[in-house]
Enzyme design. Sequence first.
Site, PDB file in Angstrom:
ATOM      1  CG  ASP A 247      44.746  83.647  15.790  1.00 29.48           C
ATOM      2  OD1 ASP A 247      45.339  83.620  16.885  1.00 29.48           O
ATOM      3  OD2 ASP A 247      43.882  84.497  15.506  1.00 29.48           O
ATOM      4  CE  LYS A 269      44.903  85.276   7.695  1.00 37.41           C
ATOM      5  NZ  LYS A 269      43.958  84.637   8.648  1.00 37.41           N
ATOM      6  CB  ILE A 305      43.312  95.817  18.707  1.00 37.94           C
ATOM      7  CG1 ILE A 305      42.306  96.681  19.478  1.00 37.94           C
ATOM      8  CG2 ILE A 305      44.654  96.537  18.604  1.00 37.94           C
ATOM      9  CD1 ILE A 305      42.762  97.094  20.863  1.00 37.94           C
ATOM     10  CG  MET A 382      51.558  91.176  13.754  1.00 34.73           C
ATOM     11  SD  MET A 382      50.072  91.102  12.728  1.00 34.73           S
ATOM     12  CE  MET A 382      49.327  92.709  13.101  1.00 34.73           C
ATOM     13  N   GLY A 411      54.792  87.651  25.660  1.00 40.46           N
ATOM     14  CA  GLY A 411      54.360  88.432  26.817  1.00 40.46           C
ATOM     15  C   GLY A 411      53.260  87.773  27.621  1.00 40.46           C
TER      16      GLY A 411
END
Length: 475
Positions: A247, A269, A305, A382, A411
């Site tokens: 992704d 996404k 997570i 997000m 990061g």
Amino acid sequence: MDYLPIFADLKGRPVLVVGGGDVAARKIELLCRAAALVQVVSSELCTKLQVLHQTQQIEWLATEFDPTHLDAVFLVIAATNDHLLNRRIYSEANIRYKLVNIVDDRPKCSFIFPSIVDRSPFVVALSSSGTAPVLARMFREKLEALLPTCLGQMASVAGGFRDIVKQRFNRISDRRRFWERVFYSLFTNQKSVGNIDEAIHTLQCELQADLNSEGEVILVGAGPGDSGLLTLRGLQMMQLADVVLYDYLVSDEVLNLARRDADRICVGKRAGVHSVPQEETNCLLVELARKGKRVVRLKGGDPFIFGRGGEELQAAQEAGIPFQVVPGVTAATGATAYAGIPLTHRDHAQSVLFITGHCRTDGDGIDWPSLARVRQTLAIYMGTVKAAEISEGLIRYGRDAETPVAVIGRGTQQDQHVLTGTLAQLEMLVAVAPTPALLVIGEVVNLHEQLAWFQSSNRRRNFSLPLSAWLEEKS
């Protein structure tokens, strides 16, 4: 390439060592392990070499060097403090086309000793071409820790089965897949605990198995971006992949560690661009595995997570596809560590909450009173799209508008941005921060300026600034 790395067979071959001190003894120890016939020329021998001589493991050929000593040897090593003698040895060896190593004098070496990881018959040699031997030794130490002690035994057993495997599988690609499957099966664990008979039995069972059976799904956490944070197990699985589904959160430097001939399919996404529906990704995982593919599903951070990893494995389990999980460093721990923001601190926060800014529309509402408690850190994934809503909700339910916040964009990567401000400024912060970004809310953010270490010497690239300084620099 300054030196061609080769592995020389010294068994029963004469090797001349000029010098009898501790340095010479270290070289001779390696030569003896390689079963060389060691001949020593030296006026005296150190204690270690005296023992080897007394036990007839080396030959004390002479007390003074003579060029004729070179005539019947395979290679020569000089480990003396006499520079004139070393130069003479080097010259005489070159005249006779002998490989020569003058210890600690790289220009007078036609071969050099690498740093060695010995798991015989599996041997790893590292070299900096003589420019930085300490650096080579450092990496050797890392490999010593990584490579299991049973590796040599595994190689020996595998060597005994090579001809059988060739007869069983005609194609090289099938043999490669077979050995990959064996080395990541119970065989390795059984060898590591000394169950040799069981390991051989497992190998024999694998020989009878069908290579064209269903594949598997391996869920791998890619970490927050820096490839150095990818786990060793994750790297191993990526190197075995037939197909990699990734992704947008997976950095290019991590993705490039996948096996070069593996197919790569983006199923990411991202807000505002084409996104692959989750149901389509689930179906693709099952479809590829049913074709016998080893499918690595590479997900940013940790797959369990806020990564929908559980949903994808549920699809595999329901389809009867074998699967495994390799956890990764999640963004909340990786990005904050690189930003110098401890998630907990005795003086500032006794708890930390990992939450997502995107919730299911049919799910429960946000528990604002719990989130607004003081002396806790919020790490929000997000959350950039709903930054205004987050700020307003926390303030409305009691969190001080002056609570420190940080927005960490990209990061752990070279272009990491860390913007700090207050809870009331959160919407403005995310408006100028690059994505993907992690929101951190809590008093621990105040430690950023003191503890920031990543790229701290290059502020122009680190962009580690409070909002006011950032806006001033942009204006």
